[in-house]
Design an enzyme around this catalytic site. Structure first.
Site, PDB file in Angstrom:
ATOM      1  N   ARG A  83     -10.984  -3.119  -0.382  1.00  0.00           N
ATOM      2  CA  ARG A  83      -9.767  -2.396  -0.705  1.00  0.00           C
ATOM      3  C   ARG A  83      -9.620  -2.190  -2.197  1.00  0.00           C
ATOM      4  NH1 ARG A  83      -3.861  -2.218   1.451  1.00  0.00           N
ATOM      5  NH2 ARG A  83      -2.690  -1.931  -0.455  1.00  0.00           N
ATOM      6  N   ARG A  92      -6.042   4.783  -1.794  1.00  0.00           N
ATOM      7  CA  ARG A  92      -6.497   3.456  -1.365  1.00  0.00           C
ATOM      8  C   ARG A  92      -7.571   3.584  -0.290  1.00  0.00           C
ATOM      9  NH1 ARG A  92      -1.186   1.839  -0.095  1.00  0.00           N
ATOM     10  NH2 ARG A  92      -0.751   2.491  -2.196  1.00  0.00           N
ATOM     11  N   ASP A  95      -5.342   0.770   4.269  1.00  0.00           N
ATOM     12  CA  ASP A  95      -4.015   0.190   4.403  1.00  0.00           C
ATOM     13  C   ASP A  95      -3.834  -0.170   5.870  1.00  0.00           C
ATOM     14  OD1 ASP A  95      -1.978  -0.273   2.631  1.00  0.00           O
ATOM     15  OD2 ASP A  95      -1.184   1.766   2.694  1.00  0.00           O
ATOM     16  N   ASP A  97      -0.761  -1.690   8.146  1.00  0.00           N
ATOM     17  CA  ASP A  97       0.640  -2.105   8.120  1.00  0.00           C
ATOM     18  C   ASP A  97       1.113  -2.462   9.513  1.00  0.00           C
ATOM     19  OD1 ASP A  97       0.961  -1.596   5.393  1.00  0.00           O
ATOM     20  OD2 ASP A  97       1.644   0.455   5.724  1.00  0.00           O
TER      21      ASP A  97
HETATM   22  N1  ROI Z   1       0.348   9.272   2.478  1.00  0.00           N
HETATM   23  C1  ROI Z   1      -0.240   9.556   3.651  1.00  0.00           C
HETATM   24  N2  ROI Z   1      -0.300  10.823   4.067  1.00  0.00           N
HETATM   25  N3  ROI Z   1      -0.772   8.584   4.437  1.00  0.00           N
HETATM   26  C2  ROI Z   1      -0.733   7.275   4.069  1.00  0.00           C
HETATM   27  O1  ROI Z   1      -1.223   6.414   4.821  1.00  0.00           O
HETATM   28  C3  ROI Z   1      -0.119   6.944   2.848  1.00  0.00           C
HETATM   29  N4  ROI Z   1      -0.023   5.654   2.421  1.00  0.00           N
HETATM   30  C4  ROI Z   1       0.568   5.328   1.289  1.00  0.00           C
HETATM   31  C5  ROI Z   1       1.216   6.339   0.388  1.00  0.00           C
HETATM   32  C6  ROI Z   1       0.601   6.237  -1.002  1.00  0.00           C
HETATM   33  C7  ROI Z   1       2.693   6.056   0.337  1.00  0.00           C
HETATM   34  N5  ROI Z   1       1.031   7.700   0.869  1.00  0.00           N
HETATM   35  C8  ROI Z   1       0.422   7.989   2.063  1.00  0.00           C
HETATM   36  O2  ROI Z   1       0.630   4.048   0.947  1.00  0.00           O
END
Ligand code: ROI
Length: 168
Positions: A83, A92, A95, A97
């Site tokens: 990461r 990134r 992620d 979540d």
């Molecule tokens: N924007 C999109 N389209 N998808 C994401 O998973 C995503 N994740 C984030 C931020 C930077 C807020 N923007 C994102 O963490």
């Protein structure tokens, strides 16, 4: 077993491969089993626009891991996939979540469940309604109602859920 919904996102280092590897790692967690995976959606970045599009998906994991034990595992997978996060709201590699953990409401230093912003994010709600069309959030809101707001979304499916195959 608890039903947990996990959002996956990447916009660096071959995002589709990142998501596939992460799903494989989730499927390999002890006392856990992936029971549904959404299609992969290409989405415009939320945040600074001078970054690549994202690939997003949502998975359902049935697990007996407690919330913080699961969070530890998700962070381990993020780190094992190298990461990098270059800036706040920026690009990134991966992620992961926790969106929902059964019908629990959790507000601790490390973890807020339901995810604080999930209802505003089409790249979360649209994949979620795909795999859980009858879902009701802990506050009583139905996923169908939330999804109506994004009926005219412009995300493109880059991999259909029927084409996602995981090894045991
Ligand atoms: N924007 C999109 N389209 N998808 C994401 O998973 C995503 N994740 C984030 C931020 C930077 C807020 N923007 C994102 O963490």
């Amino acid at each position: 077993m608890n039903k947990v919904y996990i959002a996956l996102g990447s916009n660096l280092a071959n995002p589709q491969a990142q998501l596939t590897a992460a799903l494989q790692a989730l499927n390999a967690l002890s006392d856990s089993r992936l029971t549904a995976v959404s299609s992969f959606y290409q989405s415009k970045p939320l945040g600074p626009q001078d970054q690549s599009d994202y690939v997003n998906a949502v998975a359902c994991l049935e697990t007996s891991l407690a919330p913080l034990a699961l969070l530890d595992e998700l962070q381990r997978i993020e780190h094992e996939q190298g990461r990098v996060r270059l800036r706040r709201w920026g690009e990134r590699t991966l992620d992961l979540d926790i969106l929902l953990y059964a019908d629990h409401i959790i507000q601790s230093e490390r973890l807020t469940v339901p995810h604080y912003d999930m209802h505003q994010r089409e790249f979360v709600i649209i994949p979620l309604v795909e795999i859980a069309p009858h879902l009701v959030l802990p506050n009583g809101q139905s996923i169908q109602t939330l999804a109506q707001k994004f009926a005219d979304h412009h995300m493109v499916i880059v991999k259909h859920k029927n084409e996602i195959h995981l090894e045991n």
